[in-house]
Design a protein around this motif. Structure first.
Motif, PDB file in Angstrom:
ATOM      1  N   ALA A 140      26.817  35.951  38.750  1.00 42.60           N
ATOM      2  CA  ALA A 140      26.178  35.149  39.796  1.00 42.60           C
ATOM      3  C   ALA A 140      26.890  33.828  40.023  1.00 42.60           C
ATOM      4  O   ALA A 140      26.714  33.193  41.067  1.00 42.60           O
ATOM      5  CB  ALA A 140      24.721  34.896  39.437  1.00 42.60           C
ATOM      6  N   ARG A 141      27.724  33.404  39.074  1.00 44.63           N
ATOM      7  CA  ARG A 141      28.411  32.119  39.192  1.00 44.63           C
ATOM      8  C   ARG A 141      29.853  32.276  39.678  1.00 44.63           C
ATOM      9  O   ARG A 141      30.612  31.309  39.667  1.00 44.63           O
ATOM     10  CB  ARG A 141      28.414  31.412  37.829  1.00 44.63           C
ATOM     11  CG  ARG A 141      27.049  31.207  37.191  1.00 44.63           C
ATOM     12  CD  ARG A 141      26.208  30.197  37.929  1.00 44.63           C
ATOM     13  NE  ARG A 141      26.719  28.859  37.814  1.00 44.63           N
ATOM     14  CZ  ARG A 141      26.497  28.054  36.769  1.00 44.63           C
ATOM     15  NH1 ARG A 141      25.762  28.483  35.754  1.00 44.63           N
ATOM     16  NH2 ARG A 141      26.979  26.838  36.761  1.00 44.63           N
ATOM     17  N   ILE A 142      30.230  33.512  40.080  1.00 38.82           N
ATOM     18  CA  ILE A 142      31.597  33.781  40.540  1.00 38.82           C
ATOM     19  C   ILE A 142      31.536  34.380  41.942  1.00 38.82           C
ATOM     20  O   ILE A 142      30.781  35.322  42.201  1.00 38.82           O
ATOM     21  CB  ILE A 142      32.320  34.749  39.579  1.00 38.82           C
ATOM     22  CG1 ILE A 142      32.413  34.136  38.173  1.00 38.82           C
ATOM     23  CG2 ILE A 142      33.716  35.079  40.104  1.00 38.82           C
ATOM     24  CD1 ILE A 142      32.969  35.092  37.137  1.00 38.82           C
ATOM     25  N   SER A 143      32.345  33.855  42.833  1.00 37.78           N
ATOM     26  CA  SER A 143      32.413  34.408  44.195  1.00 37.78           C
ATOM     27  C   SER A 143      33.182  35.724  44.186  1.00 37.78           C
ATOM     28  O   SER A 143      34.132  35.912  43.409  1.00 37.78           O
ATOM     29  CB  SER A 143      33.112  33.417  45.130  1.00 37.78           C
ATOM     30  OG  SER A 143      32.344  32.243  45.269  1.00 37.78           O
ATOM     31  N   GLY A 144      32.772  36.643  45.039  1.00 34.27           N
ATOM     32  CA  GLY A 144      33.430  37.935  45.112  1.00 34.27           C
ATOM     33  C   GLY A 144      32.835  38.756  46.232  1.00 34.27           C
ATOM     34  O   GLY A 144      32.199  38.233  47.166  1.00 34.27           O
ATOM     35  N   ASP A 145      33.000  40.081  46.117  1.00 37.01           N
ATOM     36  CA  ASP A 145      32.488  40.972  47.158  1.00 37.01           C
ATOM     37  C   ASP A 145      30.970  40.875  47.284  1.00 37.01           C
ATOM     38  O   ASP A 145      30.415  41.109  48.364  1.00 37.01           O
ATOM     39  CB  ASP A 145      32.893  42.421  46.838  1.00 37.01           C
ATOM     40  CG  ASP A 145      34.408  42.612  46.945  1.00 37.01           C
ATOM     41  OD1 ASP A 145      35.053  41.788  47.613  1.00 37.01           O
ATOM     42  OD2 ASP A 145      34.918  43.568  46.332  1.00 37.01           O
ATOM     43  N   ALA A 146      30.304  40.574  46.171  1.00 34.02           N
ATOM     44  CA  ALA A 146      28.831  40.495  46.191  1.00 34.02           C
ATOM     45  C   ALA A 146      28.339  39.246  46.910  1.00 34.02           C
ATOM     46  O   ALA A 146      27.162  39.156  47.259  1.00 34.02           O
ATOM     47  CB  ALA A 146      28.272  40.530  44.769  1.00 34.02           C
ATOM     48  N   GLY A 147      29.240  38.275  47.127  1.00 31.89           N
ATOM     49  CA  GLY A 147      28.827  37.061  47.814  1.00 31.89           C
ATOM     50  C   GLY A 147      29.357  35.820  47.143  1.00 31.89           C
ATOM     51  O   GLY A 147      30.161  35.875  46.209  1.00 31.89           O
ATOM     52  N   LEU A 148      28.906  34.679  47.623  1.00 37.08           N
ATOM     53  CA  LEU A 148      29.343  33.403  47.066  1.00 37.08           C
ATOM     54  C   LEU A 148      28.769  33.196  45.667  1.00 37.08           C
ATOM     55  O   LEU A 148      27.699  33.722  45.321  1.00 37.08           O
ATOM     56  CB  LEU A 148      28.869  32.255  47.966  1.00 37.08           C
ATOM     57  CG  LEU A 148      29.463  32.173  49.369  1.00 37.08           C
ATOM     58  CD1 LEU A 148      28.744  31.082  50.149  1.00 37.08           C
ATOM     59  CD2 LEU A 148      30.962  31.901  49.317  1.00 37.08           C
ATOM     60  N   ALA A 149      29.468  32.406  44.891  1.00 36.25           N
ATOM     61  CA  ALA A 149      28.893  31.943  43.627  1.00 36.25           C
ATOM     62  C   ALA A 149      27.668  31.085  43.935  1.00 36.25           C
ATOM     63  O   ALA A 149      27.609  30.407  44.974  1.00 36.25           O
ATOM     64  CB  ALA A 149      29.923  31.139  42.840  1.00 36.25           C
ATOM     65  N   VAL A 150      26.695  31.126  43.054  1.00 33.09           N
ATOM     66  CA  VAL A 150      25.474  30.345  43.278  1.00 33.09           C
ATOM     67  C   VAL A 150      25.818  28.880  43.493  1.00 33.09           C
ATOM     68  O   VAL A 150      25.248  28.210  44.372  1.00 33.09           O
ATOM     69  CB  VAL A 150      24.509  30.521  42.086  1.00 33.09           C
ATOM     70  CG1 VAL A 150      23.322  29.561  42.210  1.00 33.09           C
ATOM     71  CG2 VAL A 150      24.005  31.946  42.013  1.00 33.09           C
ATOM     72  N   ASP A 151      26.785  28.376  42.724  1.00 34.06           N
ATOM     73  CA  ASP A 151      27.175  26.973  42.848  1.00 34.06           C
ATOM     74  C   ASP A 151      27.666  26.685  44.258  1.00 34.06           C
ATOM     75  O   ASP A 151      27.286  25.672  44.880  1.00 34.06           O
ATOM     76  CB  ASP A 151      28.278  26.641  41.838  1.00 34.06           C
ATOM     77  CG  ASP A 151      27.936  27.054  40.420  1.00 34.06           C
ATOM     78  OD1 ASP A 151      27.416  28.166  40.235  1.00 34.06           O
ATOM     79  OD2 ASP A 151      28.186  26.262  39.492  1.00 34.06           O
ATOM     80  N   GLU A 152      28.517  27.593  44.800  1.00 33.12           N
ATOM     81  CA  GLU A 152      29.065  27.394  46.143  1.00 33.12           C
ATOM     82  C   GLU A 152      27.994  27.597  47.216  1.00 33.12           C
ATOM     83  O   GLU A 152      27.995  26.910  48.254  1.00 33.12           O
ATOM     84  CB  GLU A 152      30.236  28.352  46.380  1.00 33.12           C
ATOM     85  CG  GLU A 152      31.417  28.092  45.454  1.00 33.12           C
ATOM     86  CD  GLU A 152      32.537  29.085  45.667  1.00 33.12           C
ATOM     87  OE1 GLU A 152      32.482  29.833  46.670  1.00 33.12           O
ATOM     88  OE2 GLU A 152      33.467  29.125  44.846  1.00 33.12           O
TER      89      GLU A 152
END
Length: 828
Positions: A140-152
């Motif tokens: 959840a804290r890393i951006s990728g295909d699933a979407g933005l990181a929670v922080d972002e």
């Protein structure tokens, strides 16, 4: 799920919470479109954070849901709602969906996109999903295909004009031990609006939260609150919770009673009474009995076996939840009418609803009030089917907790006090933020009650200039001359000069007369000779090693004749004491029978059998054969089942704990020998010892404690004392007693030669005991030396300022009058 209309007290709480958040919004709006980060932080961390306390079952989740929806109508907010456990996330989403349809519920796994936010977006998640080092938390804290990181996502939402809102359900659980959750909250989330909900508020937790995150929720007077009485008046909560604990009439049986099975039995009886009463009242509801066990499989197996066996519940009616957290399975079981008994672990005491529950058996308890609140919360709710009923029998208006551990009452009673202290109010803030304008620039100040606004909000202060005359000030400390003048005025200078003039103040080591004397004295050894009229030798008892047939001797000494009836005493009288945890008084006592615990009896019997150095295979077999023979000799047929025979033997040994010890004492006493020890002609000491008139070596020994020294001085001034001697412990010249016990050595403190004593060769043995050891060593008061007779036990009484004598009878120590040396002439 129907949409519920807020009750009056819930609406009042909602309106107060909303008003406080809207005030925070107004202040943030005053900062303009490009506010200073520091000013914004001051508002969000002081005006934007609220702690909301409410008893379990009073609707705090519903109130919070409506507050979130209402506030979202006034501001663009991205909400993160933190549930205490992953297993209750779906339950929370269902509540939000039904009670606040204007909110847009998003999925943290698939909706981490700015274009998905829309109007009133809200994520339901847990701290473990975003603020831990596990795989799911990292994803959840890393951006990728699933979407933005929670922080972002949070940072992007702020740039898009959203403020951040945070709801923490059971806040004490989420923050108390999770350092990463606190860091995520304070450094990444940095919410503008924070609502922390709890049923177990603590000032210390609030202070710790403020210290670690910077967010101030204030003290108890600043919290928003709903009282228990409000929930009771509208039928959401039961009138009270009654706690039952068990008191054993015979103190000797306390450690033997099977409190766990007793609590289960009485809880099951109350459950069935509730079931019958509901049926008579025409309420189509199967009540639920909760059983809370320690976190271990053996306790679960015991509870389930006893419930489905002795107590007669069907296998289908008794279900077990073994996970360490609430999950959908637990919630389904709690609501399944086919389930009458639900066994769950202590760790799951929080976070699940069981409105069918009227009774709870707690196999283990905790003295912590917060844990007690969670236990009580499971049975405080009234089921929806009886919300409108005001004519129910009084017994249905209460929940019932049966405690296997009586000490757990402290946690429940403290929980009752804690819940009762919750008032209904949404308090004025103890401290509040105020936006002021200086030269058209907004500034934020924190103003506490009784304080005035400062001219400058940034904390600027003015310092005085240094004195123009060169006097001492903050910038110009006093000179050495000024310091010398101060010392002379206060009288310290002469002492300082003397110290400076001494040789030991010099940096070079210099020998002095004192150091020379001390150095020479360290090489001196003082010698003290035995008085000419004293004995050259004394008699001590000795104990030889254990004989090869020791086990056979001990078994032969055990007489079961007088205790055979104890083999069938498998139950004992107890009192079930019941009281309402929310009210003082109203205690009801009922007499009951309780069975003894086979597991406890077996464990204690094992301790008794192996308390001495015996063969771990031969001795139990000898005891068993001896017991079987005793039964046959009295015309009693021994049980055919070997296990039953062992249980009867265990019960006899536990009810008669001195049986084996007395047999060992007799055997060892028969092996006792007396031998002579030679006293030294002189003793030496590196210290100069105080002289004594009647001591065998003319001194007061250095190892005497205060009571022993006081007693020695009493002996030294008494004309009836010919001489006295301090008996060393466990030395070659020590006088020891072994016959008093089962072979354990006892070294009396003093030997006293007494005028006119006709027994014990004129010598008396005296043991001086402080009050803290008198009861522990009480058996020594009846000890006897084979040659010198009784050992006298004395102790100093500070209140009476005198020494008392003690005697032992039937294992108890009793005062036996004031000590006088003349009383040593006669054996006691």
């Amino acid at each position: 799920m129907p949409v519920f209309e807020l009750l009056s007290f819930q609406q009042q709480a909602h309106d107060g919470l909303l008003a406080r958040f809207l005030e925070a919004k107004r202040q943030m709006d005053q900062l303009g479109t490009a506010p200073k980060t520091s000013a914004l932080d001051t508002i969000r961390k002081n005006a934007g954070a609220i702690l909301f306390q409410a008893p379990t079952g009073s609707g705090k989740t519903l109130i919070a849901t409506r507050v979130v929806a209402s506030l979202s109508e006034h501001d663009s907010i991205l909400w993160l709602w933190f549930a205490p456990f992953a297993g209750v996330v779906d339950q929370t989403r269902q509540t939000l969906h039904a009670q606040a349809p204007t909110l847009s519920l998003l999925d943290l796994e698939s909706d981490r996109r700015l274009d998905a936010l829309g109007s009133a977006p809200l994520f339901v998640t847990t701290w473990q999903s975003v603020a831990t080092s596990n795989k799911e938390g990292r994803k959840a804290r890393i951006s990728g295909d699933a979407g933005l990181a929670v922080d972002e996502l949070i940072a992007g939402a702020r740039e898009a004009g959203y403020r951040i809102g945070c709801v923490v359900d059971e806040a004490h659980h989420g923050f108390k031990k999770a350092a990463e959750a606190r860091r995520f909250f304070a450094e990444v989330l940095r919410p503008d609006y924070t609502l922390m909900m709890t049923a177990t508020p603590k000032d210390s937790d609030a202070r710790a939260f403020a210290r670690e995150t910077g967010y101030e929720v204030g003290d108890e007077a600043s919290w928003a609150s709903v009282s228990r009485s409000d929930g009771v008046e509208v039928g959401l909560l039961k009138k009270g919770v009654k706690m039952a604990r068990f008191i054993v009439r015979n103190p000797d049986d306390t450690v033997l009673v099977d409190f766990e099975r007793t609590a289960l039995r009485e809880c099951a009886a109350m459950h069935r009474q509730m079931k019958d009463t509901l049926a008579r009242e025409g309420v189509a509801l199967t009540p639920l009995m909760l059983v809370q066990v320690p976190n271990g499989g053996e306790h679960i197996d015991m509870a389930r076996g006893y419930l489905t066996g002795k107590l007669g519940f069907s296998e289908q009616a008794v279900r077990v939840h073994i996970a360490n957290e609430p999950d959908p399975d637990l919630l389904a079981l709690a609501n399944d009418p086919r389930v009458e008994v639900l066994i769950f672990k202590m760790a799951v005491a929080m976070g699940f609803d069981a409105p069918r529950a009227w009774t709870l058996a707690a196999m283990r308890g905790a003295r912590d009030a917060s844990f007690g609140v969670q236990v009580v919360g499971r049975i405080m709710r009234r089921h929806r089917s009886v919300h409108a009923r005001r004519d129910l029998p009084d017994e249905l208006e209460y929940g019932y907790v049966f405690l296997a551990n009586s000490e757990a009452q402290e946690g429940l009673l403290s929980a009752g006090d804690l819940i009762n202290r919750m008032p209904t109010h949404v308090a004025e803030l103890g401290s509040q933020t105020v936006v002021t304008f200086v030269a058209d620039e907004p500034e934020v100040q924190i103003v506490r009650n009784g304080e005035s606004l400062r001219l400058f909000a940034d904390g600027r202060v003015e310092f005085p200039d240094p004195p123009s005359d060169g006097g001492a000030s903050l910038f110009n400390p006093a000179s050495p001359g000024h310091q010398q003048e101060f010392l002379e005025r206060t009288g310290w200078t002469p002492m300082a000069k003397r110290l400076q003039g001494n040789s030991f103040a010099s940096s070079e080591p210099t020998a002095t007369l004192l150091t020379s004397v001390l150095a020479n004295d360290t090489h001196t050894e003082y010698t003290y000779r035995r008085r000419p009229d004293g004995p050259t030798a004394l008699l001590t008892e000795s104990m030889p090693p254990l004989p090869d047939d020791f086990e056979e001797q001990v078994a032969a000494q055990i007489d079961f004749t007088a205790v055979l009836s104890d083999r069938e005493r498998v139950r004992t009288k107890i009192v079930q004491r019941t009281q309402n945890i929310f009210e003082d008084g109203g205690i009801v006592d009922e007499e009951k029978w309780a069975t003894l615990s086979p597991e406890v009896i077996a464990a204690k019997a094992k301790q008794l059998v192996f308390q001495f150095d015996v063969d771990r295979f031969a001795f139990p077999r000898l005891l068993r054969n001896r017991f079987r023979k005793a039964l046959e000799n009295h015309g009693i047929e021994p049980p055919a089942d070997e296990e039953q025979l062992l249980q009867q033997l265990d019960l006899i040994l536990v009810r008669n704990p001195k049986l084996i010890a007395e047999a060992v004492r007799k055997c060892r006493a028969a092996q006792l020998a007396v031998q002579q020890v030679t006293l030294p002609e002189e003793i030496s000491s590196e210290l100069r010892l105080s002289p004594a008139k009647r001591n065998l070596y003319g001194i007061f020994p250095a190892d005497l404690n205060s009571d022993e020294r006081r007693f020695a001085e009493l002996l030294d001034i008494d004309d009836d004392v010919l001489w006295w001697h301090r008996n060393p412990s466990q030395q070659p010249t020590s006088i020891c007693l072994y016959g008093w016990s089962h072979g354990r050595g006892f070294f009396p403190d003093f030997l006293v030669a007494v005028k006119g004593r006709l027994v014990g060769q004129g010598l008396a043995l005296v043991e001086v005991k402080g009050p803290q050891l008198q009861h522990y060593d009480r058996a020594k008061a009846s000890a006897r030396h084979r040659e010198y007779g009784s050992a006298f036990m004395v102790g100093y009484d500070p209140g009476k300022k005198s020494f008392l004598m003690f005697r032992e009878e039937n294992g108890q120590l009793y005062e036996n009058g004031t000590f006088e040396v003349a009383r040593l002439r006669f054996d006691q």
